[in-house]
Write a protein that holds these residues in place. Sequence first.
Motif, PDB file in Angstrom:
ATOM      1  N   ASP A 105     -46.136 -82.781  75.105  1.00  0.00           N
ATOM      2  CA  ASP A 105     -44.768 -84.057  75.949  1.00  0.00           C
ATOM      3  C   ASP A 105     -45.866 -85.857  76.068  1.00  0.00           C
ATOM      4  N   GLN A 106     -46.870 -85.709  76.551  1.00  0.00           N
ATOM      5  CA  GLN A 106     -47.505 -86.558  77.354  1.00  0.00           C
ATOM      6  C   GLN A 106     -48.784 -87.379  76.655  1.00  0.00           C
ATOM      7  N   ILE A 107     -49.373 -86.777  75.720  1.00  0.00           N
ATOM      8  CA  ILE A 107     -50.548 -86.737  74.834  1.00  0.00           C
ATOM      9  C   ILE A 107     -49.883 -86.960  73.539  1.00  0.00           C
ATOM     10  N   VAL A 108     -49.931 -85.986  72.370  1.00  0.00           N
ATOM     11  CA  VAL A 108     -49.261 -85.515  71.421  1.00  0.00           C
ATOM     12  C   VAL A 108     -48.600 -86.351  71.353  1.00  0.00           C
ATOM     13  N   ARG A 109     -46.623 -86.470  71.474  1.00  0.00           N
ATOM     14  CA  ARG A 109     -45.797 -87.522  71.504  1.00  0.00           C
ATOM     15  C   ARG A 109     -45.860 -89.272  71.585  1.00  0.00           C
ATOM     16  N   TYR A 147     -57.005 -80.867  69.400  1.00  0.00           N
ATOM     17  CA  TYR A 147     -56.921 -79.909  70.657  1.00  0.00           C
ATOM     18  C   TYR A 147     -55.967 -79.585  71.234  1.00  0.00           C
ATOM     19  N   TYR A 148     -54.347 -79.839  71.152  1.00  0.00           N
ATOM     20  CA  TYR A 148     -53.380 -79.035  71.299  1.00  0.00           C
ATOM     21  C   TYR A 148     -53.592 -77.811  70.428  1.00  0.00           C
ATOM     22  N   ALA A 149     -53.409 -77.335  68.831  1.00  0.00           N
ATOM     23  CA  ALA A 149     -53.525 -76.912  68.380  1.00  0.00           C
ATOM     24  C   ALA A 149     -54.451 -75.426  69.624  1.00  0.00           C
ATOM     25  N   ALA A 150     -55.575 -75.864  69.131  1.00  0.00           N
ATOM     26  CA  ALA A 150     -56.332 -74.239  70.174  1.00  0.00           C
ATOM     27  C   ALA A 150     -56.218 -74.761  71.991  1.00  0.00           C
ATOM     28  N   ARG A 207     -57.297 -91.250  63.784  1.00  0.00           N
ATOM     29  CA  ARG A 207     -58.294 -90.066  64.025  1.00  0.00           C
ATOM     30  C   ARG A 207     -58.174 -90.052  65.475  1.00  0.00           C
ATOM     31  N   LEU A 208     -58.057 -90.548  66.320  1.00  0.00           N
ATOM     32  CA  LEU A 208     -57.655 -90.027  67.475  1.00  0.00           C
ATOM     33  C   LEU A 208     -56.483 -89.086  67.568  1.00  0.00           C
ATOM     34  N   PHE A 209     -55.478 -89.704  66.724  1.00  0.00           N
ATOM     35  CA  PHE A 209     -54.013 -88.374  66.629  1.00  0.00           C
ATOM     36  C   PHE A 209     -54.971 -87.475  66.315  1.00  0.00           C
ATOM     37  N   LYS A 210     -55.431 -86.924  65.179  1.00  0.00           N
ATOM     38  CA  LYS A 210     -55.814 -85.537  64.485  1.00  0.00           C
ATOM     39  C   LYS A 210     -56.268 -85.303  65.530  1.00  0.00           C
ATOM     40  N   ASP A 211     -57.088 -85.684  66.466  1.00  0.00           N
ATOM     41  CA  ASP A 211     -57.917 -84.511  67.431  1.00  0.00           C
ATOM     42  C   ASP A 211     -57.024 -84.446  68.241  1.00  0.00           C
TER      43      ASP A 211
END
Length: 279
Positions: free
Chosen positions: A123-127, A71-74, A63-67
């Motif tokens: 780099d720091q959030i999505v990965r 957020y990154y796409a936004a 769920r967190l990864f999806k959000d």
Amino acid sequence: MADNKMGPNLQAGAGFFAKRVQKSLNRAQEKVLQKLGKTMETKDEQFELCFQNLNKQQTDGSRLFKDVKAYYAAVKAMHETSKRLSQTLREVYESDWNGVEDLALITDSEDLLWNDYEEKLNDQIVRTMENYTSQFPEVKERVAKRGRKLVDYDSARHHLEALQSAKKKDEAKITKAEEEFNKAQNVFEEINNELREELPVLYQSRIGCYVTVFQNISNLRDVFYKEMSVLNHDLYNVMKKLETQHSGKAFIIKGLNRNNLTCTYTHADVAKSGTITPH
């Protein structure tokens, strides 16, 4: 005539396949007997708790990864929109207007700031979330394997108990059943003990993951908003220069109101009150 004899490799493959089929049949039979209440399934309450935690952890992580990805796409979409807005402003900003050179520098700096923010979020959030959630499929596969080995263990135990409690005992069969039981027990206990040690460690890792992700988000936002605030202030000053350069010209908006009138506004009205007051 065709040679019907199988080579050594084919024979080995056929034997391996036959063993797998037999194992599947034994497992299916054992599960049926357990459901009917004719045999007892081995229970491990500590492992069951670990497994429940694992399922919750995976659900929360997904769920967190999806959000995070949303957020990154936004942010990427906002970057692109901001870039188009800045480009349009530069195109409509006439060359003899005050601040034209400053405007180019500001919009280029904005684009660089968005790029930096976007790259660091990736780099720091999505990965980080990607690496965190990538653990679960392999762990769940090992849990599934542990479940299969548990059925093998129970099946071997029940088979041995049936031979031992038979009125007419076959010592040769009992000896072979004991060997198969000991083997199944060792295989099951090995993977069971490994998971009982590893799953609690994995479960505790969620805390470090959440701390890392949201500390990084907070830091990146803080830097981005502060630097963007400086650029926003610079852009406001460019607009003030333009306003001063053309201070004698009215800002006219034509539209229909209740009285079907043309409304005229000056720069001073807007700057002073923050609202548009018709004349």
